[in-house]
Design a protein around this motif. Structure first.
Motif, PDB file in Angstrom:
ATOM      1  N   PRO A 130      -1.710 -81.965   1.002  1.00 43.94           N
ATOM      2  CA  PRO A 130      -1.013 -81.926   2.296  1.00 43.94           C
ATOM      3  C   PRO A 130      -1.770 -81.026   3.268  1.00 43.94           C
ATOM      4  O   PRO A 130      -2.516 -80.129   2.859  1.00 43.94           O
ATOM      5  CB  PRO A 130       0.348 -81.313   1.937  1.00 43.94           C
ATOM      6  CG  PRO A 130       0.478 -81.487   0.461  1.00 43.94           C
ATOM      7  CD  PRO A 130      -0.908 -81.429  -0.098  1.00 43.94           C
ATOM      8  N   LYS A 131      -1.574 -81.253   4.546  1.00 42.08           N
ATOM      9  CA  LYS A 131      -2.296 -80.477   5.553  1.00 42.08           C
ATOM     10  C   LYS A 131      -2.001 -78.984   5.474  1.00 42.08           C
ATOM     11  O   LYS A 131      -2.847 -78.165   5.846  1.00 42.08           O
ATOM     12  CB  LYS A 131      -1.980 -81.015   6.945  1.00 42.08           C
ATOM     13  CG  LYS A 131      -2.618 -82.374   7.240  1.00 42.08           C
ATOM     14  CD  LYS A 131      -2.367 -82.791   8.661  1.00 42.08           C
ATOM     15  CE  LYS A 131      -3.050 -84.128   8.973  1.00 42.08           C
ATOM     16  NZ  LYS A 131      -4.511 -84.045   8.945  1.00 42.08           N
ATOM     17  N   ASP A 132      -0.821 -78.620   5.011  1.00 40.13           N
ATOM     18  CA  ASP A 132      -0.475 -77.198   4.945  1.00 40.13           C
ATOM     19  C   ASP A 132      -0.716 -76.592   3.568  1.00 40.13           C
ATOM     20  O   ASP A 132      -0.273 -75.478   3.279  1.00 40.13           O
ATOM     21  CB  ASP A 132       0.989 -76.988   5.356  1.00 40.13           C
ATOM     22  CG  ASP A 132       1.962 -77.732   4.438  1.00 40.13           C
ATOM     23  OD1 ASP A 132       1.499 -78.524   3.583  1.00 40.13           O
ATOM     24  OD2 ASP A 132       3.177 -77.532   4.592  1.00 40.13           O
ATOM     25  N   SER A 133      -1.426 -77.304   2.702  1.00 37.97           N
ATOM     26  CA  SER A 133      -1.672 -76.812   1.347  1.00 37.97           C
ATOM     27  C   SER A 133      -2.689 -75.672   1.349  1.00 37.97           C
ATOM     28  O   SER A 133      -3.650 -75.684   2.131  1.00 37.97           O
ATOM     29  CB  SER A 133      -2.185 -77.941   0.457  1.00 37.97           C
ATOM     30  OG  SER A 133      -2.584 -77.461  -0.813  1.00 37.97           O
ATOM     31  N   PRO A 134      -2.525 -74.699   0.451  1.00 39.30           N
ATOM     32  CA  PRO A 134      -3.532 -73.642   0.308  1.00 39.30           C
ATOM     33  C   PRO A 134      -4.779 -74.105  -0.435  1.00 39.30           C
ATOM     34  O   PRO A 134      -5.757 -73.360  -0.526  1.00 39.30           O
ATOM     35  CB  PRO A 134      -2.786 -72.567  -0.496  1.00 39.30           C
ATOM     36  CG  PRO A 134      -1.808 -73.343  -1.323  1.00 39.30           C
ATOM     37  CD  PRO A 134      -1.360 -74.479  -0.434  1.00 39.30           C
ATOM     38  N   GLN A 198       1.991 -90.372  -3.356  1.00 37.70           N
ATOM     39  CA  GLN A 198       3.158 -89.868  -2.645  1.00 37.70           C
ATOM     40  C   GLN A 198       3.457 -88.419  -3.036  1.00 37.70           C
ATOM     41  O   GLN A 198       3.711 -87.567  -2.185  1.00 37.70           O
ATOM     42  CB  GLN A 198       4.376 -90.748  -2.921  1.00 37.70           C
ATOM     43  CG  GLN A 198       5.718 -90.114  -2.583  1.00 37.70           C
ATOM     44  CD  GLN A 198       5.793 -89.627  -1.134  1.00 37.70           C
ATOM     45  OE1 GLN A 198       5.063 -90.131  -0.281  1.00 37.70           O
ATOM     46  NE2 GLN A 198       6.648 -88.669  -0.871  1.00 37.70           N
ATOM     47  N   PHE A 199       3.432 -88.146  -4.326  1.00 43.80           N
ATOM     48  CA  PHE A 199       3.659 -86.773  -4.787  1.00 43.80           C
ATOM     49  C   PHE A 199       2.647 -85.822  -4.152  1.00 43.80           C
ATOM     50  O   PHE A 199       2.967 -84.684  -3.810  1.00 43.80           O
ATOM     51  CB  PHE A 199       3.538 -86.691  -6.306  1.00 43.80           C
ATOM     52  CG  PHE A 199       4.677 -87.314  -7.063  1.00 43.80           C
ATOM     53  CD1 PHE A 199       5.885 -87.597  -6.452  1.00 43.80           C
ATOM     54  CD2 PHE A 199       4.529 -87.615  -8.402  1.00 43.80           C
ATOM     55  CE1 PHE A 199       6.940 -88.164  -7.158  1.00 43.80           C
ATOM     56  CE2 PHE A 199       5.572 -88.183  -9.126  1.00 43.80           C
ATOM     57  CZ  PHE A 199       6.784 -88.462  -8.494  1.00 43.80           C
ATOM     58  N   THR A 200       1.415 -86.300  -4.008  1.00 41.44           N
ATOM     59  CA  THR A 200       0.337 -85.460  -3.506  1.00 41.44           C
ATOM     60  C   THR A 200       0.573 -84.993  -2.082  1.00 41.44           C
ATOM     61  O   THR A 200       0.234 -83.856  -1.726  1.00 41.44           O
ATOM     62  CB  THR A 200      -1.002 -86.211  -3.600  1.00 41.44           C
ATOM     63  OG1 THR A 200      -1.280 -86.513  -4.974  1.00 41.44           O
ATOM     64  CG2 THR A 200      -2.146 -85.401  -3.029  1.00 41.44           C
ATOM     65  N   ILE A 201       1.155 -85.836  -1.237  1.00 46.00           N
ATOM     66  CA  ILE A 201       1.314 -85.456   0.173  1.00 46.00           C
ATOM     67  C   ILE A 201       2.768 -85.223   0.577  1.00 46.00           C
ATOM     68  O   ILE A 201       3.064 -85.054   1.759  1.00 46.00           O
ATOM     69  CB  ILE A 201       0.693 -86.512   1.109  1.00 46.00           C
ATOM     70  CG1 ILE A 201       1.359 -87.882   0.941  1.00 46.00           C
ATOM     71  CG2 ILE A 201      -0.800 -86.608   0.891  1.00 46.00           C
ATOM     72  CD1 ILE A 201       0.939 -88.875   2.006  1.00 46.00           C
ATOM     73  N   SER A 202       3.664 -85.193  -0.392  1.00 39.00           N
ATOM     74  CA  SER A 202       5.082 -85.028  -0.065  1.00 39.00           C
ATOM     75  C   SER A 202       5.433 -83.606   0.335  1.00 39.00           C
ATOM     76  O   SER A 202       6.514 -83.353   0.849  1.00 39.00           O
ATOM     77  CB  SER A 202       5.935 -85.432  -1.274  1.00 39.00           C
ATOM     78  OG  SER A 202       5.711 -84.518  -2.344  1.00 39.00           O
ATOM     79  N   GLY A 203       4.523 -82.665   0.077  1.00 38.72           N
ATOM     80  CA  GLY A 203       4.851 -81.265   0.316  1.00 38.72           C
ATOM     81  C   GLY A 203       5.417 -80.598  -0.921  1.00 38.72           C
ATOM     82  O   GLY A 203       5.656 -79.390  -0.929  1.00 38.72           O
ATOM     83  N   SER A 204       5.634 -81.365  -1.963  1.00 45.24           N
ATOM     84  CA  SER A 204       6.183 -80.824  -3.204  1.00 45.24           C
ATOM     85  C   SER A 204       5.083 -80.436  -4.195  1.00 45.24           C
ATOM     86  O   SER A 204       5.372 -79.899  -5.254  1.00 45.24           O
ATOM     87  CB  SER A 204       7.117 -81.842  -3.853  1.00 45.24           C
ATOM     88  OG  SER A 204       8.206 -82.118  -3.001  1.00 45.24           O
ATOM     89  N   THR A 205       3.832 -80.748  -3.878  1.00 39.88           N
ATOM     90  CA  THR A 205       2.699 -80.322  -4.690  1.00 39.88           C
ATOM     91  C   THR A 205       1.661 -79.694  -3.765  1.00 39.88           C
ATOM     92  O   THR A 205       1.715 -79.852  -2.536  1.00 39.88           O
ATOM     93  CB  THR A 205       2.042 -81.497  -5.435  1.00 39.88           C
ATOM     94  OG1 THR A 205       1.361 -82.328  -4.482  1.00 39.88           O
ATOM     95  CG2 THR A 205       3.069 -82.306  -6.191  1.00 39.88           C
ATOM     96  N   GLN A 206       0.709 -79.002  -4.360  1.00 41.14           N
ATOM     97  CA  GLN A 206      -0.402 -78.466  -3.569  1.00 41.14           C
ATOM     98  C   GLN A 206      -1.545 -79.473  -3.437  1.00 41.14           C
ATOM     99  O   GLN A 206      -2.469 -79.267  -2.647  1.00 41.14           O
ATOM    100  CB  GLN A 206      -0.938 -77.178  -4.205  1.00 41.14           C
ATOM    101  CG  GLN A 206      -0.083 -75.946  -3.945  1.00 41.14           C
ATOM    102  CD  GLN A 206       1.129 -75.904  -4.868  1.00 41.14           C
ATOM    103  OE1 GLN A 206       1.003 -76.049  -6.075  1.00 41.14           O
ATOM    104  NE2 GLN A 206       2.295 -75.715  -4.290  1.00 41.14           N
ATOM    105  N   GLY A 207      -1.478 -80.549  -4.210  1.00 41.50           N
ATOM    106  CA  GLY A 207      -2.516 -81.559  -4.111  1.00 41.50           C
ATOM    107  C   GLY A 207      -2.511 -82.475  -5.307  1.00 41.50           C
ATOM    108  O   GLY A 207      -1.598 -82.447  -6.141  1.00 41.50           O
ATOM    109  N   LYS A 222      -2.021 -88.707   8.765  1.00 41.95           N
ATOM    110  CA  LYS A 222      -1.053 -87.904   9.508  1.00 41.95           C
ATOM    111  C   LYS A 222      -0.557 -86.720   8.695  1.00 41.95           C
ATOM    112  O   LYS A 222      -0.117 -85.719   9.259  1.00 41.95           O
ATOM    113  CB  LYS A 222       0.151 -88.768   9.909  1.00 41.95           C
ATOM    114  CG  LYS A 222      -0.164 -89.869  10.905  1.00 41.95           C
ATOM    115  CD  LYS A 222       1.061 -90.743  11.118  1.00 41.95           C
ATOM    116  CE  LYS A 222       0.753 -91.912  12.041  1.00 41.95           C
ATOM    117  NZ  LYS A 222       1.935 -92.816  12.179  1.00 41.95           N
ATOM    118  N   ARG A 223      -0.614 -86.823   7.383  1.00 37.05           N
ATOM    119  CA  ARG A 223       0.056 -85.840   6.527  1.00 37.05           C
ATOM    120  C   ARG A 223      -0.871 -85.108   5.559  1.00 37.05           C
ATOM    121  O   ARG A 223      -0.472 -84.096   4.984  1.00 37.05           O
ATOM    122  CB  ARG A 223       1.170 -86.524   5.731  1.00 37.05           C
ATOM    123  CG  ARG A 223       2.219 -87.171   6.616  1.00 37.05           C
ATOM    124  CD  ARG A 223       3.168 -88.038   5.815  1.00 37.05           C
ATOM    125  NE  ARG A 223       4.226 -88.551   6.644  1.00 37.05           N
ATOM    126  CZ  ARG A 223       4.157 -89.684   7.338  1.00 37.05           C
ATOM    127  NH1 ARG A 223       3.056 -90.404   7.285  1.00 37.05           N
ATOM    128  NH2 ARG A 223       5.158 -90.092   8.087  1.00 37.05           N
TER     129      ARG A 223
END
Length: 283
Positions: A130-134, A198-207, A222-223
């Protein structure tokens, strides 16, 4: 549009409760991006099983096929391993596009295909987040290793290696980089490649490690962000397709169309490599 997209409910139902409702909505947006049609599908439209990783490419190819021929298709997307089980138990698919040639070989040896089939594409992998992932994305997975070492990785997604070829390949990448054992407590397994994405970019995982073909879309851009994983880190993903003994003329025509220059152009557009020789001689 005269397509039926199956297995959507099965995939959504398999989401774990901790994933927020918005993630489920996003999943539907990704997996059903072409949409459902209220128009009735011809009763003789062939049922085709297709690996989840080729969803966006095959959507486009099927649209072009229908525009050029006027023939309808019923396409189900899911994990290749699950489709093999369904076919062996009598599912009336007329054609299967697998994410791995091993599954087609298995069906052929058991007498469930007309021949050994054709390699239609070579799959590739991406490290995505996700774009906000560390997670710092790099082709050598140095950023992933650092996040693990810092104790900041809590969830990481791949497709289930038990029945999804792209999950097997993701495991090979992580093993090659010496990260597989360290990731065991954090792995989130998607039922197939689409769900892992989906899991990867849902915000529920870091990648996660997912098919390149599923991140080359405006919805993903977008995400999330991604980097292509070097092909040398995993065994080649030769994606093979075959017709079933009950294949209709429409299924046979789509099988041939998948080998056309038009279809190959779409596959290339979605990040697939094309084999130099796509035909494996039948016994």
């Amino acid at each position: 549009m005269s397509f039926i997209y199956a297995n959507i409910t099965q995939l959504a139902d398999s989401f774990r409760p901790r994933f927020r409702a918005g993630a489920i909505a996003l999943f539907f947006a990704i997996v059903s991006s072409v949409g459902f049609s209220s128009a009735s599908v011809a009763s003789d439209a062939p049922a085709i099983a297709a690996a989840a990783n080729i969803k966006f490419a095959v959507d486009e190819i099927a649209i072009r096929f229908q525009q050029q021929t006027g023939l309808a298709l019923r396409i189900s997307y899911g994990s290749s391993g699950n489709f093999v089980t369904q076919i062996q138990h009598g599912a009336p698919f007329e054609m299967m596009l697998s994410a791995d040639e091993g599954y087609i070989d298995k069906l052929h040896q058991a007498g469930f295909t007309q021949g050994e089939g054709v390699i239609y594409a070579i799959g590739r992998l991406a490290l995505a987040a996700p774009k906000d992932s560390p997670l710092i994305l790099d082709a050598d997975l140095v950023g992933l290793a650092q996040l693990i070492d810092d104790g900041k990785l809590s969830r990481f997604a791949i497709a289930n290696p038990d029945h999804a070829p792209y999950g097997v390949s993701a495991r090979e990448v992580l093993q090659a980089k010496g990260l597989w054992d360290a990731l065991q407590a954090t792995l989130i397994l998607g039922e197939n490649a689409a769900q892992a994405t989906q899991f990867t970019i849902s915000g529920s995982t870091q990648g996660g490690i997912v098919p390149l073909s599923l991140v080359l879309t405006p919805e993903f851009a977008k995400r999330g962000n991604y980097v292509v994983i070097p092909d040398a880190l995993f065994q080649p993903l030769y994606q093979r397709m075959a017709l079933m003994p009950n294949a209709s003329e429409t299924a046979e025509r789509f099988y041939q169309y998948m080998q056309s220059a038009d279809a190959q152009q779409v596959l290339t557009q979605f990040g697939f490599n094309l084999p130099k020789s796509v035909v494996k001689q039948a016994n």
